[in-house]
Design a protein around this motif. Structure first.
Motif, PDB file in Angstrom:
ATOM      1  N   ASN A   1       4.691   1.847   1.714  1.00  0.00           N
ATOM      2  CA  ASN A   1       5.888   1.930   0.891  1.00  0.00           C
ATOM      3  C   ASN A   1       6.657   3.219   1.143  1.00  0.00           C
ATOM      4  O   ASN A   1       7.881   3.209   1.188  1.00  0.00           O
ATOM      5  CB  ASN A   1       5.529   1.801  -0.584  1.00  0.00           C
ATOM      6  CG  ASN A   1       5.043   0.416  -0.935  1.00  0.00           C
ATOM      7  OD1 ASN A   1       5.400  -0.544  -0.286  1.00  0.00           O
ATOM      8  ND2 ASN A   1       4.215   0.309  -1.956  1.00  0.00           N
TER       9      ASN A   1
ATOM     10  N   ASN B   1       5.810  -7.113   6.433  1.00  0.00           N
ATOM     11  CA  ASN B   1       4.400  -7.054   6.082  1.00  0.00           C
ATOM     12  C   ASN B   1       3.823  -5.778   6.688  1.00  0.00           C
ATOM     13  O   ASN B   1       4.469  -5.107   7.482  1.00  0.00           O
ATOM     14  CB  ASN B   1       3.662  -8.329   6.501  1.00  0.00           C
ATOM     15  CG  ASN B   1       3.508  -8.466   8.002  1.00  0.00           C
ATOM     16  OD1 ASN B   1       3.304  -7.495   8.720  1.00  0.00           O
ATOM     17  ND2 ASN B   1       3.590  -9.696   8.479  1.00  0.00           N
TER      18      ASN B   1
ATOM     19  N   LYS C   1     -12.269  -1.017   9.682  1.00  0.00           N
ATOM     20  CA  LYS C   1     -11.920   0.241   9.020  1.00  0.00           C
ATOM     21  C   LYS C   1     -12.602   1.417   9.714  1.00  0.00           C
ATOM     22  O   LYS C   1     -11.980   2.450   9.946  1.00  0.00           O
ATOM     23  CB  LYS C   1     -12.325   0.212   7.548  1.00  0.00           C
ATOM     24  CG  LYS C   1     -11.441  -0.616   6.669  1.00  0.00           C
ATOM     25  CD  LYS C   1     -11.925  -0.508   5.229  1.00  0.00           C
ATOM     26  CE  LYS C   1     -11.121  -1.338   4.292  1.00  0.00           C
ATOM     27  NZ  LYS C   1     -11.559  -1.178   2.895  1.00  0.00           N
TER      28      LYS C   1
ATOM     29  N   ASP D   1      -4.998   5.271   4.078  1.00  0.00           N
ATOM     30  CA  ASP D   1      -4.848   3.897   3.605  1.00  0.00           C
ATOM     31  C   ASP D   1      -6.146   3.097   3.713  1.00  0.00           C
ATOM     32  O   ASP D   1      -6.350   2.141   2.954  1.00  0.00           O
ATOM     33  CB  ASP D   1      -3.737   3.198   4.378  1.00  0.00           C
ATOM     34  CG  ASP D   1      -3.441   1.833   3.803  1.00  0.00           C
ATOM     35  OD1 ASP D   1      -3.020   1.768   2.626  1.00  0.00           O
ATOM     36  OD2 ASP D   1      -3.659   0.836   4.512  1.00  0.00           O
TER      37      ASP D   1
ATOM     38  N   MET E   1       0.836  -1.172   0.000  1.00  0.00           N
ATOM     39  CA  MET E   1       0.000   0.000   0.000  1.00  0.00           C
ATOM     40  C   MET E   1       0.882   1.237   0.000  1.00  0.00           C
ATOM     41  O   MET E   1       1.980   1.215   0.534  1.00  0.00           O
ATOM     42  CB  MET E   1      -0.911  -0.052   1.202  1.00  0.00           C
ATOM     43  CG  MET E   1      -1.856  -1.236   1.134  1.00  0.00           C
ATOM     44  SD  MET E   1      -2.937  -1.266   2.557  1.00  0.00           S
ATOM     45  CE  MET E   1      -3.434  -2.941   2.471  1.00  0.00           C
ATOM     46  N   GLN E   2       0.414   2.295  -0.591  1.00  0.00           N
ATOM     47  CA  GLN E   2       1.235   3.470  -0.797  1.00  0.00           C
ATOM     48  C   GLN E   2       1.845   4.023   0.475  1.00  0.00           C
ATOM     49  O   GLN E   2       3.028   4.309   0.511  1.00  0.00           O
ATOM     50  CB  GLN E   2       0.413   4.572  -1.460  1.00  0.00           C
ATOM     51  CG  GLN E   2       0.314   4.427  -2.947  1.00  0.00           C
ATOM     52  CD  GLN E   2      -0.445   5.584  -3.535  1.00  0.00           C
ATOM     53  OE1 GLN E   2      -1.541   5.890  -3.096  1.00  0.00           O
ATOM     54  NE2 GLN E   2       0.133   6.222  -4.519  1.00  0.00           N
TER      55      GLN E   2
ATOM     56  N   HIS F   1      -7.758   2.903   0.430  1.00  0.00           N
ATOM     57  CA  HIS F   1      -7.003   2.342  -0.687  1.00  0.00           C
ATOM     58  C   HIS F   1      -7.675   1.038  -1.140  1.00  0.00           C
ATOM     59  O   HIS F   1      -8.100   0.234  -0.310  1.00  0.00           O
ATOM     60  CB  HIS F   1      -5.558   2.082  -0.257  1.00  0.00           C
ATOM     61  CG  HIS F   1      -4.656   1.804  -1.402  1.00  0.00           C
ATOM     62  ND1 HIS F   1      -4.574   0.574  -1.997  1.00  0.00           N
ATOM     63  CD2 HIS F   1      -3.801   2.621  -2.072  1.00  0.00           C
ATOM     64  CE1 HIS F   1      -3.698   0.621  -2.987  1.00  0.00           C
ATOM     65  NE2 HIS F   1      -3.209   1.850  -3.055  1.00  0.00           N
ATOM     66  N   PRO F   2      -7.778   0.821  -2.464  1.00  0.00           N
ATOM     67  CA  PRO F   2      -8.455  -0.386  -2.972  1.00  0.00           C
ATOM     68  C   PRO F   2      -7.830  -1.699  -2.490  1.00  0.00           C
ATOM     69  O   PRO F   2      -8.521  -2.712  -2.400  1.00  0.00           O
ATOM     70  CB  PRO F   2      -8.326  -0.266  -4.497  1.00  0.00           C
ATOM     71  CG  PRO F   2      -7.964   1.140  -4.767  1.00  0.00           C
ATOM     72  CD  PRO F   2      -7.346   1.710  -3.538  1.00  0.00           C
ATOM     73  N   ASP F   3      -6.540  -1.701  -2.175  1.00  0.00           N
ATOM     74  CA  ASP F   3      -5.876  -2.925  -1.722  1.00  0.00           C
ATOM     75  C   ASP F   3      -6.105  -3.214  -0.244  1.00  0.00           C
ATOM     76  O   ASP F   3      -5.684  -4.252   0.247  1.00  0.00           O
ATOM     77  CB  ASP F   3      -4.365  -2.844  -1.971  1.00  0.00           C
ATOM     78  CG  ASP F   3      -4.020  -2.866  -3.447  1.00  0.00           C
ATOM     79  OD1 ASP F   3      -4.862  -3.301  -4.260  1.00  0.00           O
ATOM     80  OD2 ASP F   3      -2.900  -2.437  -3.795  1.00  0.00           O
ATOM     81  N   ASN F   4      -6.737  -2.304   0.462  1.00  0.00           N
ATOM     82  CA  ASN F   4      -6.959  -2.501   1.894  1.00  0.00           C
ATOM     83  C   ASN F   4      -8.097  -3.502   2.073  1.00  0.00           C
ATOM     84  O   ASN F   4      -9.246  -3.223   1.769  1.00  0.00           O
ATOM     85  CB  ASN F   4      -7.291  -1.186   2.594  1.00  0.00           C
ATOM     86  CG  ASN F   4      -7.313  -1.325   4.094  1.00  0.00           C
ATOM     87  OD1 ASN F   4      -7.924  -2.243   4.637  1.00  0.00           O
ATOM     88  ND2 ASN F   4      -6.642  -0.421   4.767  1.00  0.00           N
ATOM     89  N   GLY F   5      -7.752  -4.663   2.602  1.00  0.00           N
ATOM     90  CA  GLY F   5      -8.729  -5.735   2.739  1.00  0.00           C
ATOM     91  C   GLY F   5      -9.319  -5.875   4.127  1.00  0.00           C
ATOM     92  O   GLY F   5      -9.930  -6.900   4.431  1.00  0.00           O
TER      93      GLY F   5
END
Length: 124
Positions: free
Chosen positions: A5, A18, A77, A64, A1-2, A67-71
């Motif tokens: 990173n 991770n 959330k 975050d 996730m941005q 963010h679309p990758d946040n599952g």
């Protein structure tokens, strides 16, 4: 996730981490700085830097969540978003009134307890 990173690069981390491990380490760093600020072992500028860095970490967490990758589950959330907004309000209170840092430290420690990496992950 941005957000992860960006912090990994800023931290100079060479080992693959991770998201949970990275979040834990970030919170440990800013919480340590808040504790030093609370205990008066830093300058006023360093205290403000610690407070604002903590807020920045929580701002990244909040961003975050969208963010679309946040599952993460929706309820989790929402809870984290609520905490992030509280941290931002508390940060303003601390800066404006010199309120104690204890509540910010406590929230970070509680989140860290939930993120605590397994011993094998800490060795990496």
């Amino acid at each position: 996730m941005q957000g992860y990173n960006a912090y990994r690069k800023a931290q100079g981390a060479t080992a693959v981490q991770n998201g949970r491990d990275l979040e834990y380490r970030l919170l440990a760093q800013v919480t340590g700085a808040l504790i030093r600020a609370r205990d008066g072992v830093v300058s006023l500028q360093e205290k403000l830097n610690a407070i604002l860095k903590n807020e920045k970490v929580w701002t990244v967490f909040l961003a975050d969540l969208n963010h679309p990758d946040n599952g993460l589950p929706r309820e989790l959330k929402a809870g984290i978003a609520s905490l992030a907004l509280w941290v931002m309000r508390e940060t303003r209170l601390v800066i404006d009134t010199d309120a104690p840092l204890d509540d910010l430290i406590l929230i970070n420690r509680q989140i860290m307890a939930g993120l605590k990496p397994e011993p094998a992950a800490m060795a990496g």
